[in-house]
Design an enzyme around this catalytic site. Structure first.
Site, PDB file in Angstrom:
ATOM      1  N   SER A 113      18.301  33.582  78.727  1.00 26.22           N
ATOM      2  CA  SER A 113      19.367  32.740  78.198  1.00 26.22           C
ATOM      3  C   SER A 113      19.123  31.257  78.443  1.00 26.22           C
ATOM      4  CB  SER A 113      20.695  33.202  78.797  1.00 26.22           C
ATOM      5  OG  SER A 113      21.748  32.507  78.216  1.00 26.22           O
ATOM      6  N   HIS A 114      20.049  30.633  79.135  1.00 24.85           N
ATOM      7  CA  HIS A 114      20.007  29.183  79.348  1.00 24.85           C
ATOM      8  C   HIS A 114      19.147  28.795  80.540  1.00 24.85           C
ATOM      9  CE1 HIS A 114      23.037  31.305  81.527  1.00 24.85           C
ATOM     10  NE2 HIS A 114      22.964  30.390  82.459  1.00 24.85           N
ATOM     11  N   ASP A 277      21.846  27.223  73.270  1.00 20.65           N
ATOM     12  CA  ASP A 277      21.070  27.469  74.485  1.00 20.65           C
ATOM     13  C   ASP A 277      19.749  28.163  74.204  1.00 20.65           C
ATOM     14  OD1 ASP A 277      22.129  29.943  73.784  1.00 20.65           O
ATOM     15  OD2 ASP A 277      22.201  30.625  75.853  1.00 20.65           O
ATOM     16  N   ASP A 279      18.624  31.252  74.057  1.00 21.87           N
ATOM     17  CA  ASP A 279      18.536  32.370  73.105  1.00 21.87           C
ATOM     18  C   ASP A 279      19.534  32.257  71.956  1.00 21.87           C
ATOM     19  OD1 ASP A 279      20.595  32.787  74.965  1.00 21.87           O
ATOM     20  OD2 ASP A 279      20.579  34.942  74.648  1.00 21.87           O
ATOM     21  N   ASP A 281      22.867  31.993  71.773  1.00 21.58           N
ATOM     22  CA  ASP A 281      24.205  32.582  71.693  1.00 21.58           C
ATOM     23  C   ASP A 281      25.303  31.652  72.208  1.00 21.58           C
ATOM     24  OD1 ASP A 281      23.489  32.863  74.337  1.00 21.58           O
ATOM     25  OD2 ASP A 281      23.801  35.033  74.440  1.00 21.58           O
ATOM     26  N   ARG A 282      24.929  30.625  72.974  1.00 24.94           N
ATOM     27  CA  ARG A 282      25.963  29.697  73.465  1.00 24.94           C
ATOM     28  C   ARG A 282      26.061  28.472  72.569  1.00 24.94           C
ATOM     29  NH1 ARG A 282      25.996  29.527  79.991  1.00 24.94           N
ATOM     30  NH2 ARG A 282      25.724  31.752  80.327  1.00 24.94           N
ATOM     31  N   SER A 365      32.252  30.054  79.276  1.00 27.75           N
ATOM     32  CA  SER A 365      30.849  29.741  79.522  1.00 27.75           C
ATOM     33  C   SER A 365      30.115  29.413  78.220  1.00 27.75           C
ATOM     34  CB  SER A 365      30.182  30.912  80.242  1.00 27.75           C
ATOM     35  OG  SER A 365      30.386  32.105  79.507  1.00 27.75           O
ATOM     36  N   LYS A 376      27.672  36.819  71.294  1.00 28.69           N
ATOM     37  CA  LYS A 376      28.211  35.515  70.978  1.00 28.69           C
ATOM     38  C   LYS A 376      27.189  34.774  70.120  1.00 28.69           C
ATOM     39  CE  LYS A 376      27.101  33.801  75.619  1.00 28.69           C
ATOM     40  NZ  LYS A 376      26.752  34.990  76.411  1.00 28.69           N
TER      41      LYS A 376
END
Ligand code: G16
Length: 541
Positions: A113-114, A277, A279, A281-282, A365, A376
């Protein structure tokens, strides 16, 4: 092809966290470490004849090595076909869409992720089920159990598959198909939003900046924002995917997305800014000199959803994670639709979406999404905002200010203390829990404690129960403090403190003072600074 069964020894640290297994690259590079976890996944699911596996990741260091291993293990474990994104790339929401669209048995997403990427940084792996969402706890627990006793894994021997070129490779009765990672996802977005209205907006004087933080959304943003919506190429910031994410920390918040923040705060010229981010999703949404908290973003999208073609019939319901502010609850109340409060972790939204109980979900988040996929979705959130701006013809700041006037306001802040020694973090949580009997009715200045608990959740669809999901301290009047240990850190423990102050319509607003009061009370209750010697949080959002 020859299939080998290789002996192995279990590792004791393969418990998936909030979002899969995340560790330093060097941990994954230990002999058999990745193989053990992948075999534990395959041993926890039923691989049916003709089963398809979707495979891809955020492009970080070790992605390509892991992909070759997983392809060979999928072949040995009975999958008929693997769909892999070209160059190993699939954003998390795009992977979710591909799993659903091509009826995969599941997907393996390679991402931390991030978290930063590179040989000394982080790597991660998670399994998604046929609905396109992260595996629920009963599957992640089964994977962990298998990992504790694993004695062998199966792997096929053939040369590495060329994942740089799109096309199909047949290996006896096993097929690898290298697919374009962007097109299916871009088509889905085009089917949901009013692209004509957004195109008109982007070709007016309206200026947009999108920061991919050198991570996976670069090619997606280029295709959607530039090629399909006609925004100038100059709207793209840091859109080349790099294995080390440019040496940065692709976490779209006010601290790490500094290039974007600079662009939106230093001049009046840019109207809208967004970042995603590692990947994809954010998301973070900014207006000119104006930050939209993720909790407010969810509430604003919910309140204006019918302006977006995909939601013009209205919303079935909404859901938010427990630490997320209750701004969206106010919208749900007005729309007279259900609002669910779940533990942190996108996986908890899956059942609600599958059952048709909710349309939109979100988390503090920087995660927002809907039932179009089961993850997300950063770029989806950006398109929601662009669609709403195009329809309302207002700035981001005007939209949010009007929202607060109509619904009231939930001031919000989160403090993260990263890499706290695990015993100290556990001690802080134990200290707070030891006060459960005495805290109710206690007063801290004007703040009287009403309820204290450790959040537990019973899934309304399948009845499964998740306990120990974070301590909530609720004050008379609705303000809250929440303490939680993160499930995604890779070093020591991350302690999160969440602060929420409630203003009703017409209340005088002093968000800074209210939040400052809650921060002080939190330290009095948890003694984190005192016990850890820290003087300030690592990240404030
Ligand atoms: C993951 C989960 C989110 C969660 C976030 C933070 O996001 O999917 O649901 O809110 O971690 O979790 P924690 O507070 O436990 O660190 P991502 O983007 O890291 O996959």
């Amino acid at each position: 092809m020859t299939i080998q069964t290789r002996s192995t020894q279990p590792f004791s640290d393969q418990k998936p966290g909030t979002s899969g297994l995340r560790k330093k690259v060097s941990v994954f590079q230990q002999a058999n470490y990745l193989e053990n976890f992948v075999q534990s996944i395959f041993d926890s699911i039923e691989i049916t004849p003709n089963a398809v596996l979707t495979l891809g990741g955020d492009g970080r260091y070790y992605n390509k090595t892991a992909i070759q291993i997983i392809i060979k293990m999928a072949a040995a474990n009975g999958f008929a076909r693997v769909l892999v994104g070209q160059n190993g790339i699939l954003s998390t929401p795009a992977a979710s869409h591909i799993i659903r669209k091509y009826k995969s048995l599941g997907g393996i997403i390679l991402s931390a992720s991030h978290n930063p990427a590179g040989p000394t940084e982080d790597f991660g792996i998670k399994y998604n089920t046929p609905n396109g969402g992260p595996a629920p706890e009963k599957i992640t627990e089964a994977i962990f159990e298998k990992s504790k006793t694993i004695a062998q894994y199966k792997i096929a021997s053939f040369s590495d598959v060329d994942i740089e070129k799109m096309g199909v490779t047949h290996l006896e009765n096993f097929t690898v198909e290298v697919i374009d990672p962007v097109t299916d996802y871009a088509d889905l977005m085009a089917s949901m939003f009013d692209f004509a209205a957004i195109k008109t907006l982007l070709q007016s004087r309206f200026q947009l900046k999108f920061d991919a933080m050198y991570a996976v959304t670069g090619p997606y943003a280029k295709e959607i924002l530039v090629n399909r919506l006609g925004a100038p190429q100059s709207c793209l910031m840091n859109c080349e995917v790099s294995e080390t994410f440019g040496g940065g920390h692709p976490d779209p918040n006010l601290i790490y997305a500094h290039d974007l923040v600079q662009a939106l705060y230093a001049t009046k010229a840019v109207d809208f800014g967004a970042a995603s981010d590692g990947d994809g999703d954010r998301n973070m949404i900014l207006g000119n000199g104006f930050f939209v908290t993720p909790s407010d973003s969810l509430a604003v999208i919910a309140a204006n959803a019918t302006l977006i073609p995909a939601y013009k019939q209205g919303l079935a319901g909404v859901a938010r994670s427990m630490p997320t502010s209750s701004a969206v609850d106010r919208v749900a109340k007005k729309l007279n639709i259900p609002c669910y409060e779940t533990p942190t972790g996108w996986k908890f939204f899956g059942n609600l979406m599958d059952a048709g109980a909710v349309t939109l979900c979100g988390e503090e988040s920087f995660g927002t999404g809907s039932n179009h996929v089961r993850e997300k979705d950063g770029l989806w959130a950006v398109l929601c905002w662009l669609n709403i701006i195009a329809a309302k013809k207002m700035s981001v700041e005007e939209i949010v200010n009007n929202h607060w006037l109509e619904y009231g306001r939930n001031a919000y802040m989160r403090h993260d203390y990263e890499a706290v020694p695990t015993e100290i973090a556990n001690g802080v949580m134990a200290h707070v829990k030891a006060q459960f009997a005495t805290l109710p009715n206690q007063k801290f200045g004007k703040y009287a404690v009403k309820i204290v608990d450790d959040f537990s959740y019973t899934d309304p669809i399948d009845g499964s129960v998740s306990t120990g999901q974070g301590v909530r301290i609720l004050f008379e009047g609705g303000s809250r403090i929440v303490f939680r240990l993160s499930g995604t850190g890779t070093e020591g423990a991350t302690v999160r403190q969440y602060f929420e102050a409630i203003y009703d319509i017409g209340d005088p607003v002093d968000t800074l003072e209210e939040i400052a009061n809650l921060i002080e009370i939190a330290e009095e209750i948890c003694e984190l600074k005192q016990r850890s010697g820290r003087t300030a949080p690592t990240v404030i959002t």
